[in-house]
Design a protein around this motif. Structure first.
Motif, PDB file in Angstrom:
ATOM      1  N   ASN A 293      63.030  60.151  37.984  1.00 10.94           N
ATOM      2  CA  ASN A 293      61.775  60.807  38.670  1.00 10.94           C
ATOM      3  C   ASN A 293      60.527  60.876  37.641  1.00 10.94           C
ATOM      4  N   VAL A 294      60.960  61.172  36.272  1.00  9.59           N
ATOM      5  CA  VAL A 294      60.179  61.148  35.267  1.00  9.59           C
ATOM      6  C   VAL A 294      59.773  59.712  34.697  1.00  9.59           C
ATOM      7  N   ARG A 295      60.814  58.674  34.518  1.00 18.40           N
ATOM      8  CA  ARG A 295      60.548  57.412  34.233  1.00 18.40           C
ATOM      9  C   ARG A 295      59.541  57.030  35.253  1.00 18.40           C
ATOM     10  N   ARG A 296      59.765  57.082  36.561  1.00 14.97           N
ATOM     11  CA  ARG A 296      58.713  56.589  37.586  1.00 14.97           C
ATOM     12  C   ARG A 296      57.320  57.307  37.488  1.00 14.97           C
ATOM     13  N   LEU A 297      57.108  58.628  37.327  1.00  6.51           N
ATOM     14  CA  LEU A 297      55.723  58.985  36.996  1.00  6.51           C
ATOM     15  C   LEU A 297      55.203  58.450  35.809  1.00  6.51           C
ATOM     16  N   CYS A 298      56.027  58.099  34.747  1.00  8.50           N
ATOM     17  CA  CYS A 298      55.096  57.746  33.617  1.00  8.50           C
ATOM     18  C   CYS A 298      54.941  56.248  33.631  1.00  8.50           C
ATOM     19  N   ASP A 299      55.784  55.427  34.517  1.00 12.87           N
ATOM     20  CA  ASP A 299      55.296  53.994  34.521  1.00 12.87           C
ATOM     21  C   ASP A 299      54.132  54.079  35.680  1.00 12.87           C
ATOM     22  N   GLU A 300      53.944  54.850  36.524  1.00 13.19           N
ATOM     23  CA  GLU A 300      52.985  54.855  37.614  1.00 13.19           C
ATOM     24  C   GLU A 300      51.546  55.402  36.920  1.00 13.19           C
TER      25      GLU A 300
ATOM     26  N   GLY B  13      51.162  55.481  33.287  1.00  6.58           N
ATOM     27  CA  GLY B  13      50.940  55.031  32.061  1.00  6.58           C
ATOM     28  C   GLY B  13      50.666  56.231  30.816  1.00  6.58           C
ATOM     29  N   SER B  14      51.385  57.140  31.153  1.00  7.93           N
ATOM     30  CA  SER B  14      51.372  58.199  30.134  1.00  7.93           C
ATOM     31  C   SER B  14      53.014  58.685  30.038  1.00  7.93           C
ATOM     32  N   SER B  15      52.968  59.839  29.186  1.00  8.72           N
ATOM     33  CA  SER B  15      54.475  60.447  29.205  1.00  8.72           C
ATOM     34  C   SER B  15      54.286  61.772  29.225  1.00  8.72           C
ATOM     35  N   LEU B  16      55.583  62.370  29.649  1.00  9.56           N
ATOM     36  CA  LEU B  16      55.838  63.717  29.727  1.00  9.56           C
ATOM     37  C   LEU B  16      57.068  64.171  29.414  1.00  9.56           C
TER      38      LEU B  16
ATOM     39  N   VAL C 162      55.560  71.831  30.656  1.00  2.00           N
ATOM     40  CA  VAL C 162      55.305  70.545  30.999  1.00  2.00           C
ATOM     41  C   VAL C 162      54.306  69.880  29.720  1.00  2.00           C
ATOM     42  N   LEU C 163      54.744  69.145  28.971  1.00  3.37           N
ATOM     43  CA  LEU C 163      53.886  68.626  27.679  1.00  3.37           C
ATOM     44  C   LEU C 163      53.533  67.108  28.220  1.00  3.37           C
ATOM     45  N   LEU C 164      52.279  66.916  28.269  1.00  2.72           N
ATOM     46  CA  LEU C 164      51.769  65.540  28.597  1.00  2.72           C
ATOM     47  C   LEU C 164      50.782  64.944  27.401  1.00  2.72           C
ATOM     48  N   GLU C 165      51.202  63.533  27.310  1.00  2.00           N
ATOM     49  CA  GLU C 165      50.670  62.632  26.284  1.00  2.00           C
ATOM     50  C   GLU C 165      50.065  61.450  27.032  1.00  2.00           C
ATOM     51  N   GLY C 166      48.836  60.972  26.576  1.00  2.00           N
ATOM     52  CA  GLY C 166      48.499  59.657  27.183  1.00  2.00           C
ATOM     53  C   GLY C 166      47.016  59.728  27.211  1.00  2.00           C
ATOM     54  N   PRO C 167      46.478  58.539  27.578  1.00  2.00           N
ATOM     55  CA  PRO C 167      44.935  58.123  27.718  1.00  2.00           C
ATOM     56  C   PRO C 167      44.531  59.227  28.833  1.00  2.00           C
ATOM     57  N   THR C 168      43.134  59.650  28.545  1.00  2.00           N
ATOM     58  CA  THR C 168      42.618  60.586  29.249  1.00  2.00           C
ATOM     59  C   THR C 168      42.536  60.346  30.807  1.00  2.00           C
ATOM     60  N   ALA C 169      42.262  59.078  30.993  1.00  2.00           N
ATOM     61  CA  ALA C 169      42.265  58.775  32.769  1.00  2.00           C
ATOM     62  C   ALA C 169      43.729  58.982  33.166  1.00  2.00           C
TER      63      ALA C 169
END
Length: 467
Positions: free
Chosen positions: A66-73, A75-78, A86-93
């Motif tokens: 589920n985590v991989r699918r969310l990150c792929d969808e 374009g960010s990481s968690l 939950v720690l999030l990292e990625g572009p603002t959008a």
């Protein structure tokens, strides 16, 4: 870069510090510049922390898939830390989309992502916005659009996701009839053949013809999508051939769900017999589609179909069900099973009563089943009549010439020789009356009456009594 060049008809070069856009001074050229500026503004990587997550979200994120699918969808990481944050990292959008996804998951909504090539995405989002809005309202879902990855996200309850996806694909087929082709499959059993081991067959199809294949399980089918009509047609033809090959050697025979255990038989005896008699290679039960899958030569398929059909007809002819009120189940059974035993003896049918439901199962030939149903109906009618008569209040007839019509004394549990001494009597409300014991008769049962003249030689004054 390729997506931008294809969408806006420009050429883009990227150096160490600049993005150079080449093209004619048209509206698309200006849109391309604005699009790149927005990408650069959204591309600044940031970090966020989400606290106070619900148990449902943490359970979802405990699955790495589920985590991989969310990150792929998005374009960010968690990642989830030890404290449940939950720690999030990625572009603002991207983080904005990811936050929305986490909120939807916490609320119990399902998410499905539809991927499109740039041409089809623009054709849907920019030219069919009114149709998409009507579709959203009709199917009670939320639609999210990702112009960078050309995704359409469908969010809502699980029961609405499938119909909404099908409607979007239908809209796409109507917009691009030669570039989006739907291929119905003979059965859901064909889907593993289309996918292949570890997805090898479907990947080979997609790479060879430059298409994408979207597979639907209910109803079974595939949507072949691509910008090259010839590639789409070739891929659709190969999938159709796989379905036809399967259909020649396989058949699905629908049967009622209640009959599946009967067709299997004890330790599989009945289904083994059907397989031997038909000459089929295999007979498998598909409980999801309520059918029997048969594999074998064409003549074996036809024979298996006929045998299964005859089996179902014979079973339904010799078995019947009858629904009654739950409160009447004990009436049909009777004291110690006496009533149901009498029904079976009179009709010649077997009657099985399910105590925890209101269903009666009747087994026998046609005449026995009809007799059993008639007997059950008679028993229930008599019970209803007795209940109705006992619920009617007694009518006072004091002053009437007929003493017997005024009331019926009831003796309970007393021997014939002792009735006059200890037998309890029930009387209607009213003033005391003189009784002539010569006229008074005691009704013990519907078929036996006893005179009280001998027991009560003289008239008596009876006081009013409330039973």
């Amino acid at each position: 870069i390729k997506a931008i060049e294809a969408r806006f008809a420009v050429k883009v070069d990227v150096t160490k510090a600049n993005v150079v856009v080449h093209g004619q001074a048209t509206a698309d050229f200006l849109l391309a510049i604005d699009h790149i500026k927005q990408l650069l503004a959204d591309g600044v990587s940031t970090k966020e922390k989400v606290t106070g997550c619900k148990k449902r979200l943490l359970q979802f994120l405990s699955d790495a898939a589920n985590v991989r699918r969310l990150c792929d969808e998005t374009g960010s990481s968690l990642k989830v830390d030890e404290t449940g944050d939950v720690l999030l990292e990625g572009p603002t959008a991207s983080l904005k989309v990811l936050r929305e996804a986490l909120h939807d998951i916490e609320q119990g909504s399902e998410r499905e992502v539809l991927r499109f090539n740039p041409k089809h995405y623009d054709g849907l989002v920019n030219q069919e916005s009114a149709a998409l809005e009507a579709l959203r309202r009709e199917h009670h879902v939320k639609l999210g659009f990702d112009p960078v990855r050309h995704f359409i996200r469908v969010v809502g309850k699980a029961k609405y996701i499938g119909p909404a996806k099908a409607a979007i694909n239908m809209l796409l087929r109507s917009k691009f009839p030669d570039q989006v082709v739907h291929v119905p499959l003979a059965s859901s059993a064909v889907i593993p053949l289309v996918i292949g081991k570890q997805g090898k067959i479907v990947r080979k199809l997609q790479n060879a013809h430059k298409v994408s294949v979207d597979i639907h399980r209910s109803p079974p089918g595939c949507d072949v999508v691509g910008t090259n009509p010839m590639g789409v047609a070739a891929a659709a033809k190969e999938i159709k051939q796989l379905s036809q090959d399967w259909d020649r050697e396989n058949a699905q025979v629908p049967v009622p769900a209640a009959l599946i255990p009967v067709i299997i038989g004890r330790k599989g005896a009945n289904i083994k017999k059907l397989k031997e008699e038909s000459g089929a290679k295999s007979l498998d039960v598909d409980r999801e589609s309520e059918s029997i899958r048969v594999n074998g030569e064409p003549h074996a398929l036809e024979k298996a179909r006929a045998l299964i059909k005859d089996f179902v007809v014979a079973y339904e002819r010799e078995n019947d069900t009858m629904t009654i009120d739950p409160e009447h189940v004990r009436v049909v059974i009777g004291h110690g099973g006496a009533t149901v035993s009498a029904i079976q003896e009179l009709s010649g049918a077997t009657v099985r009563v399910e105590r925890n439901s209101n269903m009666l199962h009747i087994k026998g030939d046609e005449s026995a089943i009809l007799k059993a149903r008639a007997e059950i109906a008679r028993v229930l009618d008599e019970h209803r009549q007795r209940s109705a008569s006992s619920s009617q209040p007694a009518q006072s007839s004091v002053g009437s010439t007929s003493v017997a019509s005024a009331f019926q004394p009831v003796f309970m549990g007393v021997d014939d020789t002792e009735r006059h001494e200890n037998a309890p009597l029930s009387y209607p409300l009213g003033e005391p009356v003189e009784l002539d014991t010569a006229q008074l008769r005691f009704e013990r049962t519907p078929w036996q009456t006893t005179s009280l003249a001998a027991a009560m030689p003289a008239p008596h004054q009876y006081e009013k009594f409330v039973p």
